[in-house]
Each structure stands twice: as structure tokens, then as C-alpha cells.
Write an enzyme that holds these catalytic residues in place. Structure first.
Site, PDB file in Angstrom:
ATOM      1  N   TYR A  44       0.845  -1.199   0.000  1.00 23.71           N
ATOM      2  CA  TYR A  44       0.000   0.000   0.000  1.00 23.71           C
ATOM      3  C   TYR A  44       0.871   1.237   0.000  1.00 23.71           C
ATOM      4  O   TYR A  44       1.791   1.345   0.815  1.00 23.71           O
ATOM      5  CB  TYR A  44      -0.901   0.039   1.241  1.00 23.71           C
ATOM      6  CG  TYR A  44      -2.314  -0.384   0.925  1.00 23.71           C
ATOM      7  CD1 TYR A  44      -3.052   0.327  -0.018  1.00 23.71           C
ATOM      8  CD2 TYR A  44      -2.900  -1.479   1.534  1.00 23.71           C
ATOM      9  CE1 TYR A  44      -4.347  -0.049  -0.340  1.00 23.71           C
ATOM     10  CE2 TYR A  44      -4.195  -1.862   1.227  1.00 23.71           C
ATOM     11  CZ  TYR A  44      -4.914  -1.138   0.282  1.00 23.71           C
ATOM     12  OH  TYR A  44      -6.180  -1.504  -0.032  1.00 23.71           O
TER      13      TYR A  44
ATOM     14  N   GLU B  55      -0.588   4.712  -0.431  1.00 24.09           N
ATOM     15  CA  GLU B  55      -1.462   5.882  -0.611  1.00 24.09           C
ATOM     16  C   GLU B  55      -0.668   7.166  -0.422  1.00 24.09           C
ATOM     17  O   GLU B  55       0.186   7.263   0.468  1.00 24.09           O
ATOM     18  CB  GLU B  55      -2.631   5.818   0.375  1.00 24.09           C
ATOM     19  CG  GLU B  55      -3.710   4.874  -0.112  1.00 24.09           C
ATOM     20  CD  GLU B  55      -4.802   4.635   0.896  1.00 24.09           C
ATOM     21  OE1 GLU B  55      -5.002   5.472   1.791  1.00 24.09           O
ATOM     22  OE2 GLU B  55      -5.454   3.585   0.784  1.00 24.09           O
TER      23      GLU B  55
ATOM     24  N   ASP C 156      -8.055  14.176 -24.425  1.00 26.35           N
ATOM     25  CA  ASP C 156      -7.934  12.762 -24.076  1.00 26.35           C
ATOM     26  C   ASP C 156      -7.184  12.101 -25.240  1.00 26.35           C
ATOM     27  O   ASP C 156      -7.753  11.856 -26.297  1.00 26.35           O
ATOM     28  CB  ASP C 156      -9.352  12.199 -23.917  1.00 26.35           C
ATOM     29  CG  ASP C 156      -9.368  10.718 -23.620  1.00 26.35           C
ATOM     30  OD1 ASP C 156      -8.334  10.052 -23.823  1.00 26.35           O
ATOM     31  OD2 ASP C 156     -10.430  10.220 -23.203  1.00 26.35           O
TER      32      ASP C 156
ATOM     33  N   THR D  70      -4.789   6.713 -21.663  1.00 26.10           N
ATOM     34  CA  THR D  70      -4.523   5.377 -21.151  1.00 26.10           C
ATOM     35  C   THR D  70      -3.072   5.061 -21.500  1.00 26.10           C
ATOM     36  O   THR D  70      -2.425   5.800 -22.247  1.00 26.10           O
ATOM     37  CB  THR D  70      -5.437   4.320 -21.805  1.00 26.10           C
ATOM     38  OG1 THR D  70      -5.355   4.459 -23.226  1.00 26.10           O
ATOM     39  CG2 THR D  70      -6.870   4.472 -21.354  1.00 26.10           C
TER      40      THR D  70
ATOM     41  N   LYS E  87      -2.651   1.559 -25.214  1.00 27.44           N
ATOM     42  CA  LYS E  87      -3.092   1.504 -26.617  1.00 27.44           C
ATOM     43  C   LYS E  87      -1.865   1.657 -27.523  1.00 27.44           C
ATOM     44  O   LYS E  87      -0.990   0.795 -27.488  1.00 27.44           O
ATOM     45  CB  LYS E  87      -4.177   2.552 -26.857  1.00 27.44           C
ATOM     46  CG  LYS E  87      -5.458   2.282 -26.030  1.00 27.44           C
ATOM     47  CD  LYS E  87      -6.571   3.226 -26.396  1.00 27.44           C
ATOM     48  CE  LYS E  87      -7.872   2.873 -25.691  1.00 27.44           C
ATOM     49  NZ  LYS E  87      -8.012   3.534 -24.388  1.00 27.44           N
TER      50      LYS E  87
ATOM     51  N   ARG F  19      -1.922  -1.780 -18.808  1.00 30.04           N
ATOM     52  CA  ARG F  19      -3.288  -1.262 -18.788  1.00 30.04           C
ATOM     53  C   ARG F  19      -3.438  -0.254 -17.648  1.00 30.04           C
ATOM     54  O   ARG F  19      -3.079  -0.533 -16.507  1.00 30.04           O
ATOM     55  CB  ARG F  19      -4.245  -2.441 -18.572  1.00 30.04           C
ATOM     56  CG  ARG F  19      -5.704  -2.145 -18.780  1.00 30.04           C
ATOM     57  CD  ARG F  19      -6.424  -3.420 -19.106  1.00 30.04           C
ATOM     58  NE  ARG F  19      -6.084  -3.848 -20.447  1.00 30.04           N
ATOM     59  CZ  ARG F  19      -6.745  -3.464 -21.552  1.00 30.04           C
ATOM     60  NH1 ARG F  19      -7.792  -2.690 -21.467  1.00 30.04           N
ATOM     61  NH2 ARG F  19      -6.372  -3.881 -22.745  1.00 30.04           N
TER      62      ARG F  19
HETATM   63  N1  DSN Z   1     -12.590   1.134 -25.154  1.00 28.14           N
HETATM   64  C1  DSN Z   1     -11.663   2.008 -25.821  1.00 28.14           C
HETATM   65  C2  DSN Z   1     -11.697   1.874 -27.292  1.00 28.14           C
HETATM   66  O1  DSN Z   1     -11.857   0.765 -27.769  1.00 28.14           O
HETATM   67  O2  DSN Z   1     -11.520   2.850 -27.979  1.00 28.14           O
HETATM   68  C3  DSN Z   1     -11.836   3.406 -25.402  1.00 28.14           C
HETATM   69  O3  DSN Z   1     -11.523   3.518 -24.072  1.00 28.14           O
END
Ligand code: DSN
Length: 420
Positions: free
Chosen positions: A54, A56, A200, A226, A229, A235
Site C-alpha cells: 500500500y 497511498e 484525451d 490510457t 493503446k 493497462r
Molecule cells: N474502449 C476504448 C476503445 O476501444 O476505444 C476506449 O476507451
């Protein structure tokens, strides 16, 4: 405590994991634009003993003892993220992109404040104000459309929507937009209506990291992403910002919306950023875009229409409104030949989100497998043929055979002794 190999301790989960390894490696061409395959070093950090702790708080200011090595890791990740993206400050604790957006909104807004985001069916994400999501529920969201003629986001439409809604914050950045985002244009609109600007960059963060997409800084105030990707890491989520917002961002993540950070994920994010700083990653990101162009060529030369007429990034959005097939049917027809894509709304789609008139197709995962323009153009041709002739059994067999030849020719983890 008894340590056992997963195969002995839990054969059912182990079997499912083995099956998934087989699926990823051998059973389909992965073309979902938001997915990728991480390198072994990311898996190692993610599957590590860092999960035991932990922490925090933030480095040097934790609510638990024993965080010394975790501080080292989180500092490394934050410094690397700032260097890669040209940000003053990074918070790498968000568990996901949605949680990053939640915290980003609440760092500068209060519930009920006005926000302007893209229409979901025009490339936006649920967290950009959709009614079924916290964003649409807790804030007063207005939307801006994609231009019906150019099928791109144009200043006049956004300015009109911004003047009408008078938002405190404007959101740009998309899940299904094949074109470069014009951050200067968004900044001009935001300044006109005295709004903050957030982007984003979840889909394009790998391209931005490699200089293959314009940087959202200095035009944007806050940037969310994120980390799994196109940037090909663990993730999770992350928030980047200018100095001015750093304290509020940190407070909005912890303690406002999250508790203990997932330290094994933070370490994997640090490793991913280290990878993204290497020259090879620039080559990878460039190839993602070249592959998307080749894919677009293969699709268009064989009669399929693309939203906006092409791509500047890692994905194409196929418009099936002139074809005798819906997005849902096309997704299924392609899955039958082991080409994995997702159905997707196209702008001004007459179909429902469960049916749709489009498919979204991305190149990050196949580029990781080592495929280049020749393969992607050929795949585009196969997709077009399959979508136009879904009842042709001979063609189905031919395409499926070729798909499996490609999967063998471009192995994934097979030769790299990945432990999973
Ligand atoms: N679920 C994602 C996508 O496939 O674009 C977006 O967060």
C-alpha cells in the site's frame, strides 16, 4: 503459505490463460484500434511483488511506511512521462482512462459545471459526456459535431457549439477519429469562450510520444490518456498537466477518487515509458501510420468508403452505408475469417450503436507483430472482399487460409520465451 505454479494451484484459470495465449498468438489478426501487445519487460513488472504494498499518497508523502522503492519507481514514471509529453506534471496513478477523466474533470470543475465534448457517435468516448456515464450525469455537457461535408472537426462548428453552450471546459481527443487533432484551433475556440482545454489522447499517445502526432502541449491545460493503446504499455491511465493544475490534479486522484495506487501497474507504466523513449519506438510509431495508410489504400482500391476519405493516424473508420451490410454483420463476417475488428458508429449513422454502419480498424497490434505496408494493403483488400461478399464460402476459405499464413509468418510471443 504454499507457493505453487499456477498450472498446479489453479488449473482452470491456467487453462483459460493458455487458451488466451493461443488466441492472441495464433487465432486472429488483431485489428481493434485500442489494443496492442506489450513486451515481456512490461509483463514482468506488472506481474511482480509490487502488488503487495500500500502506498497511498505520493512519493515522499505517503500514508504508509516502507515505500522507499515504490517512490523510486513512481518518480521514474512521472519524470519519464513529463519528458516524453512535454508536460510540467504527471499523475500516473489513475487505474484507467475513465478514472483519469473523472479526476481531470473534478480537478477544475464542480458537479453541474458546463463542459463541451464531441458527439459520441462522431468519435467521442462515453466519458466525454454521454448520458449513461458519470460525465453526462454529473456535469452539464453540450456537444460539438463532426462536419457533415468534410467528416472532420471544423472550427466553425465547434465555435458555434461553444458560443451556444458557454462551457467552463472543452474536451477534444477521440476513440474513433482518423484525422490529426488541430490543438491550435481548439485553443482558439477555448480562448474565445474563456474555457479550459482538455485533451484525451488515449488512442494516439504512442504517436504523440514518438512525434508522429502534434503534441497537445502547450495548447491544452490538461491531458489524459490510457497507457495500453498505441503507447503499448500496461493497462491503466495517466493525467498530464501544466504546473498550475498539478496540486488539484493530484488531490482529485487521491484522496478524492482513488485509494491505494496499483504499484505493479505503476512500475509497468515506468517500463513502458522507458520503451517509448527509445529510437526503435519512433520507428514503430511511424510504421503504425504507414500501415494505416496502406490499409486505407487496400480498402479504398477495393471499393470501400472511409470516413473523411482516409487516415492521418493509427486507424480507419469504414463507412458501410453504401454497402449491403451493417457494422454488426461486417464485424461477424470478418471474425469468421479471423480478422478481429469492432463495429462502430459513423458520423450521422442511421443505425443504433448495437448495429452501426461502420467498422473501426487499427494497425498498432499488427505493427507490433512486424507487419508492414504490403501486408496491411493485402489485409485491406481481403477485408473489402469479405465485406462485399459475405456469402461466398470459397472466398471465406481463401481469406482464412491467408490470415493463418500471415499469423505464422509474423509470430508474437512464440520465440521470446514470455512467461504468462
Ligand atoms: N474502449 C476504448 C476503445 O476501444 O476505444 C476506449 O476507451
Amino acid at each position: 503459505m504454499k507457493h505453487q505454479d499456477l498450472s498446479d494451484a489453479d488449473p482452470e484459470v491456467h487453462k483459460a490463460l493458455e487458451n488466451e495465449m493461443e488466441r492472441q498468438e495464433k487465432e486472429g489478426l488483431e485489428m481493434i484500434a485500442s489494443e496492442n501487445f506489450v513486451p515481456r519487460q512490461v509483463l514482468q513488472a506488472q506481474g511482480s511483488i509490487l502488488t503487495n504494498k500500500y502506498c497511498e499518497g505520493y512519493p515522499g508523502k505517503r500514508y504508509y511506511a516502507g515505500c522507499e522503492h515504490h517512490d523510486t519507481i513512481e518518480d521514474l514514471a512521472r519524470e519519464r512521462a513529463c519528458e516524453i509529453f512535454g508536460a510540467d506534471h504527471a499523475n500516473i496513478q489513475p487505474h484507467s482512462g475513465s478514472q483519469a477523466n473523472f479526476a481531470a474533470y473534478f480537478s477544475v470543475l464542480e458537479a453541474g459545471d458546463k463542459v463541451l465534448g464531441p458527439v459520441l457517435a462522431h468519435g467521442g468516448h462515453l466519458t466525454h459526456g454521454h448520458g449513461v456515464n458519470f460525465s453526462g450525469d454529473l456535469f452539464d455537457f453540450g456537444t460539438y459535431p463532426i462536419n457533415k461535408e468534410t467528416e472532420e472537426f471544423e472550427k466553425e462548428d465547434i465555435l458555434e457549439a461553444a458560443r451556444e453552450h458557454d462551457p467552463d471546459l472543452i474536451v477534444c481527443g477521440y476513440s474513433a477519429y482518423p484525422r490529426e487533432i488541430d490543438f491550435e484551433m481548439f485553443r482558439e475556440v477555448a480562448d474565445e469562450v474563456d474555457a479550459l482545454l482538455m485533451c484525451d489522447i488515449a488512442h494516439i499517445s504512442g504517436l504523440v510520444a514518438a512525434g508522429e502526432h502534434e503534441s497537445p502541449f502547450p495548447e491544452c491545460d490538461i491531458v489524459t490518456t490510457t497507457t495500453h493503446k498505441s503507447i503499448r504499455g500496461a493497462r491503466g491511465g495517466m493525467i498530464l498537466c501544466k504546473d498550475k493544475y498539478a496540486k488539484d490534479i493530484d488531490k482529485a486522484v487521491f484522496p478524492y477518487s482513488q485509494g491505494g495506487p496499483l504499484m505493479h501497474q505503476l512500475a509497468a507504466k515506468a517500463v513502458c515509458f522507458n520503451e517509448a523513449m527509445k529510437p526503435e519506438f519512433e520507428d514503430y510509431a511511424r510504421q503504425i501510420k504507414e500501415n494505416a495508410e496502406a490499409l486505407a489504400k487496400g480498402l479504398q482500391d477495393n471499393g470501400l468508403k472511409l470516413v473523411s476519405g482516409g487516415t492521418d493516424n493509427h486507424l480507419v473508420l469504414v463507412d458501410l452505408r453504401d454497402e449491403d451490410i451493417t457494422g454488426k454483420e461486417a464485424e461477424a463476417a470478418l471474425e469468421e475469417v479471423d480478422i478481429i475488428v469492432n463495429k462502430n458508429m459513423v458520423p450521422y449513422d442511421p443505425e443504433s450503436p448495437r448495429v452501426t454502419s461502420g467498422v473501426r480498424i487499427g494497425t498498432p497490434a499488427l505493427t507490433t507483430r512486424g507487419m508492414e505496408e504490403d501486408e496491411l494493403e493485402e489485409i485491406g483488400e481481403m477485408i473489402a472482399e469479405r465485406v462485399k461478399n459475405p456469402g461466398d464460402g470459397k472466398l471465406e476459405e481463401e481469406i482464412n487460409n491467408r490470415v493463418h499464413e500471415l499469423l505464422k509468418e509474423f509470430p508474437l510471443y512464440e520465440d521470446s520465451e514470455v512467461e504468462y
